[in-house]
Design an enzyme around this catalytic site. Structure first.
Site, PDB file in Angstrom:
ATOM      1  N   ILE A 191       0.827  -1.219   0.000  1.00 28.35           N
ATOM      2  CA  ILE A 191       0.000   0.000   0.000  1.00 28.35           C
ATOM      3  C   ILE A 191       0.861   1.269   0.000  1.00 28.35           C
ATOM      4  CG2 ILE A 191      -0.262   0.254   2.516  1.00 28.35           C
ATOM      5  CD1 ILE A 191      -3.291   0.791   1.962  1.00 28.35           C
ATOM      6  N   VAL A 214       1.337  -3.519   8.490  1.00 29.18           N
ATOM      7  CA  VAL A 214       1.194  -2.404   7.552  1.00 29.18           C
ATOM      8  C   VAL A 214       1.537  -1.076   8.242  1.00 29.18           C
ATOM      9  CG1 VAL A 214      -1.308  -2.032   7.915  1.00 29.18           C
ATOM     10  CG2 VAL A 214      -0.271  -1.523   5.700  1.00 29.18           C
ATOM     11  N   ASP A 215       1.274  -0.983   9.535  1.00 29.36           N
ATOM     12  CA  ASP A 215       1.595   0.230  10.308  1.00 29.36           C
ATOM     13  C   ASP A 215       3.103   0.496  10.251  1.00 29.36           C
ATOM     14  OD1 ASP A 215       1.249   2.333  12.066  1.00 29.36           O
ATOM     15  OD2 ASP A 215       0.741   1.102  13.802  1.00 29.36           O
ATOM     16  N   SER A 227      -7.431  -5.254  10.423  1.00 28.39           N
ATOM     17  CA  SER A 227      -7.639  -6.307  11.443  1.00 28.39           C
ATOM     18  C   SER A 227      -7.274  -7.717  10.974  1.00 28.39           C
ATOM     19  CB  SER A 227      -9.081  -6.328  11.987  1.00 28.39           C
ATOM     20  OG  SER A 227      -9.311  -5.234  12.840  1.00 28.39           O
ATOM     21  N   ASN A 248      -2.780   1.064  15.790  1.00 30.09           N
ATOM     22  CA  ASN A 248      -3.305   0.695  17.109  1.00 30.09           C
ATOM     23  C   ASN A 248      -3.675   1.986  17.847  1.00 30.09           C
ATOM     24  OD1 ASN A 248      -0.936   1.660  18.603  1.00 30.09           O
ATOM     25  ND2 ASN A 248       0.097  -0.039  17.594  1.00 30.09           N
ATOM     26  N   GLY A 271      -4.374  -9.010  10.102  1.00 24.53           N
ATOM     27  CA  GLY A 271      -3.029  -9.486  10.434  1.00 24.53           C
ATOM     28  C   GLY A 271      -2.997  -9.945  11.878  1.00 24.53           C
ATOM     29  N   VAL A 272      -2.205  -9.261  12.690  1.00 22.67           N
ATOM     30  CA  VAL A 272      -2.062  -9.687  14.091  1.00 22.67           C
ATOM     31  C   VAL A 272      -3.376  -9.579  14.870  1.00 22.67           C
ATOM     32  CG1 VAL A 272       0.404  -9.241  14.283  1.00 22.67           C
ATOM     33  CG2 VAL A 272      -1.190  -7.428  14.851  1.00 22.67           C
ATOM     34  N   TYR A 273      -4.325  -8.758  14.404  1.00 23.79           N
ATOM     35  CA  TYR A 273      -5.596  -8.644  15.130  1.00 23.79           C
ATOM     36  C   TYR A 273      -6.522  -9.837  14.872  1.00 23.79           C
ATOM     37  CZ  TYR A 273      -4.634  -3.972  17.061  1.00 23.79           C
ATOM     38  OH  TYR A 273      -4.124  -2.907  17.774  1.00 23.79           O
TER      39      TYR A 273
HETATM   40  P1  ADP Z   1      -3.991  -5.467  12.155  1.00 24.75           P
HETATM   41  O1  ADP Z   1      -3.260  -5.182  13.439  1.00 24.75           O
HETATM   42  O2  ADP Z   1      -5.129  -4.485  11.907  1.00 24.75           O
HETATM   43  O3  ADP Z   1      -4.379  -6.895  12.002  1.00 24.75           O
HETATM   44  P2  ADP Z   1      -1.699  -5.829  10.335  1.00 24.75           P
HETATM   45  O4  ADP Z   1      -0.775  -4.771   9.846  1.00 24.75           O
HETATM   46  O5  ADP Z   1      -1.130  -6.895  11.208  1.00 24.75           O
HETATM   47  O6  ADP Z   1      -2.911  -5.053  11.032  1.00 24.75           O
HETATM   48  O7  ADP Z   1      -2.379  -6.531   9.100  1.00 24.75           O
HETATM   49  C1  ADP Z   1      -3.393  -5.939   8.331  1.00 24.75           C
HETATM   50  C2  ADP Z   1      -3.278  -6.407   6.895  1.00 24.75           C
HETATM   51  O8  ADP Z   1      -2.280  -5.628   6.243  1.00 24.75           O
HETATM   52  C3  ADP Z   1      -2.867  -7.873   6.719  1.00 24.75           C
HETATM   53  O9  ADP Z   1      -3.715  -8.447   5.726  1.00 24.75           O
HETATM   54  C4  ADP Z   1      -1.432  -7.772   6.214  1.00 24.75           C
HETATM   55  O10 ADP Z   1      -1.103  -8.844   5.348  1.00 24.75           O
HETATM   56  C5  ADP Z   1      -1.492  -6.485   5.433  1.00 24.75           C
HETATM   57  N1  ADP Z   1      -0.217  -5.806   5.168  1.00 24.75           N
HETATM   58  C6  ADP Z   1       0.950  -5.884   5.833  1.00 24.75           C
HETATM   59  N2  ADP Z   1       1.878  -5.081   5.266  1.00 24.75           N
HETATM   60  C7  ADP Z   1       1.259  -4.464   4.213  1.00 24.75           C
HETATM   61  C8  ADP Z   1       1.669  -3.526   3.221  1.00 24.75           C
HETATM   62  N3  ADP Z   1       2.911  -3.029   3.180  1.00 24.75           N
HETATM   63  N4  ADP Z   1       0.753  -3.131   2.293  1.00 24.75           N
HETATM   64  C9  ADP Z   1      -0.513  -3.601   2.322  1.00 24.75           C
HETATM   65  N5  ADP Z   1      -0.960  -4.487   3.223  1.00 24.75           N
HETATM   66  C10 ADP Z   1      -0.093  -4.917   4.162  1.00 24.75           C
END
Ligand code: ADP
Length: 178
Positions: free
Chosen positions: A10, A32-33, A122, A23, A124-126
């Site tokens: 992204i 992604v954060d 949400s 968070n 990924g780790v959530y």
């Molecule tokens: P959350 O804590 O809301 O679950 P995460 O960052 O752990 O957030 O994951 C949210 C989604 O973002 C997951 O599907 C993960 O695969 C995706 N993700 C991680 N890195 C990127 C990135 N650079 N660009 C787009 N999506 C990403």
């Protein structure tokens, strides 16, 4: 205007706003954060730190959204939203996740933006179940488009193939060509 599905990072997207799955502290994290903060550079964290805390450690409650600049990113703004942690689906998770999408779109509209890209909030780790989250993303973004005359380009970003498939399935189930 149809909902787009795009697979990739992204942080590469030159849209008016990318949404960050943050968070409640808004002080960065993994997934992604972390990718957004790394690509944006230190100005992003500095601006997040300046946002008011509603209570200790909480700058953005779950289901809400806050806007910042995008610094070194090709996007113009970052909209930080906080998805729910998945427990069992009985703790308001669907409504909170729906709020993330709807309120991000409302904020984008209030900033006069015309394009927005969402990660799979949400998922990924959530730990939100992927297909259920994809259905909410599709339902909310389609409902938003149908109820607003002003066009908004909406991109659902999938970081992997499983997420892209979940979005395509959810779009087909909603009668949209993915
Ligand atoms: P959350 O804590 O809301 O679950 P995460 O960052 O752990 O957030 O994951 C949210 C989604 O973002 C997951 O599907 C993960 O695969 C995706 N993700 C991680 N890195 C990127 C990135 N650079 N660009 C787009 N999506 C990403």
């Amino acid at each position: 205007m149809k909902i787009e599905v795009w697979q990739g990072d992204i942080t590469a997207l030159a849209v008016d706003a990318i949404v960050n799955a943050a968070n409640e502290s808004l002080l960065g994290g993994g997934g992604v954060d972390g990718a957004i903060h790394r690509a944006a550079g230190p100005g992003l964290l500095a601006e997040c730190e300046r946002l008011p805390e509603l209570r200790p450690g909480v700058r953005c409650p779950t289901g809400e959204v806050r806007a910042t600049g995008a610094y070194a990113l090709p996007a113009r703004h970052v909209l930080h939203t906080v998805g729910p942690v998945w427990h069992d689906g009985q703790r308001d998770e669907p409504a909170l996740l729906a709020n993330c999408y709807w309120k991000s779109l409302q904020l984008a509209e209030s900033l006069n933006l015309q394009s927005i890209a969402f990660p799979a909030i949400s998922c990924g780790v959530y730990g939100y179940p992927l297909y259920q989250a994809a259905q909410i993303a599709v339902t909310e973004t389609l409902a938003w488009q149908r109820s607003h005359a002003q066009p908004m380009r909406i991109v659902l970003v999938a970081f992997n193939t499983a997420t892209a498939k979940a979005y395509q399935q959810a779009l087909s189930a909603a009668g949209q060509v993915a």
